[in-house]
Scaffold this active site. Sequence first.
Site, short mmCIF file in Angstrom:
data_model
loop_
_atom_site.label_atom_id
_atom_site.label_comp_id
_atom_site.label_asym_id
_atom_site.label_seq_id
_atom_site.Cartn_x
_atom_site.Cartn_y
_atom_site.Cartn_z
N ARG A 33 0.83 -1.21 0.00
CA ARG A 33 0.00 0.00 0.00
C ARG A 33 0.87 1.26 0.00
NH1 ARG A 33 -2.98 -3.47 4.15
NH2 ARG A 33 -4.65 -4.30 2.87
N TYR A 73 -9.96 6.95 -11.31
CA TYR A 73 -11.01 7.94 -11.04
C TYR A 73 -10.87 8.47 -9.62
CZ TYR A 73 -13.33 3.65 -9.26
OH TYR A 73 -13.61 2.47 -8.62
N PRO A 74 -11.23 9.73 -9.43
CA PRO A 74 -11.21 10.28 -8.07
C PRO A 74 -12.53 10.03 -7.36
CG PRO A 74 -11.63 12.03 -9.65
CD PRO A 74 -11.55 10.75 -10.44
N MET A 75 -12.50 9.98 -6.05
CA MET A 75 -13.77 9.82 -5.31
C MET A 75 -13.74 10.53 -3.97
SD MET A 75 -13.93 5.94 -3.81
CE MET A 75 -15.16 6.26 -2.57
#
Length: 280
Positions: free
Chosen positions: A162, A176-178
Amino acid sequence: MNRPPQAAQNLSEPTIKLTEGWHCLHLYYTVDPAALNQISESDRAAAREQIEQILNPHRADAPERVQTSIVTGHRADLGLMILDPDPLKIDSIPTAIRATALGPALKRTCSFVSITEVSEYVPTVEQYAEKLRLDGTDPSDVTYQAKINAYEQRLPAMNRQRLYPDIPPLPVTSFYPMNKIRHPQANWYTEPFSVRSALMAEHATSGIKFAGRVSQLITASTGFDDWEWGVTLWSRAPEHIKEIVYTMRFDQASARYAEFGPFYVGYICDAIDALKHLKL
Ligand code: 76R
């Protein structure tokens, strides 16, 4: 009460590097045909060689990770994902591209600035053990301790992935952004940690079903960009991207609390093939 734990006060040397993890930059370019037509073929050829070298992830002073993809659709033609401990080393890539003869023909149409992190919802060994008990595993059962031991063994490598991710050898990528919303009727940030944690556990359970078909990297962008996270997916075949995004929308954490920005789908290739494909 609902706040995440605060990091210990850190009075080490001021630095633009992170205490742990890497900076991450997603960049999307479109080709401007009018600007391209102004550049001679010999200048283009020289610039192609330079860009190939700039984006070569194996050159001596390359950032830790550099990924190139061909992006379809009008939003972008070329996608880059770059990770490194030094944000200025990352930034030197777009700067170097701009300084080549092809620079005026490559317009940056989207960028996304984020950092790697270990989410506060990744269960600790103790939380994992508690979940096993709640799911009905008897602590006196031999499988109980075996599962805990296996998780304890796995966790350091999972956290390393990570923070310092290897890019998986898969051909399709989607970015994609969220955000998690702060709506009066559904405000993620007013929910207690126990509720958020249970929702994220449901999310993880639904995500694990895609193991082997999809890999994901969630990078954090609160305070760094206009959205709270960047979601980077890599898949073995294009349909898995659609399937995972569709399926995970039914997780309560997404169905009730998530909102998404624009999606960029790309096909991973070496810089040289991307430049050829784009007829630069
Ligand atoms: O990393 C882990 O496996 C631990 C469990 C886990 C966490 C903590 C996990 C598992 N995710 C976590 C955190 Mn996720 N994830 C998304 C998206 O499209 C959507 O609906 C949302 C975009 C996808 C597709 C996805 C996939 N996840 C997060 C967070 C951070 C929350 C925070 O810290 O506040 C976000 C924003 C987020 C969003 N997630 C998984 C997946 C998949 C496939 C898994 C299972 C991975 C595996 O263990 O194999």
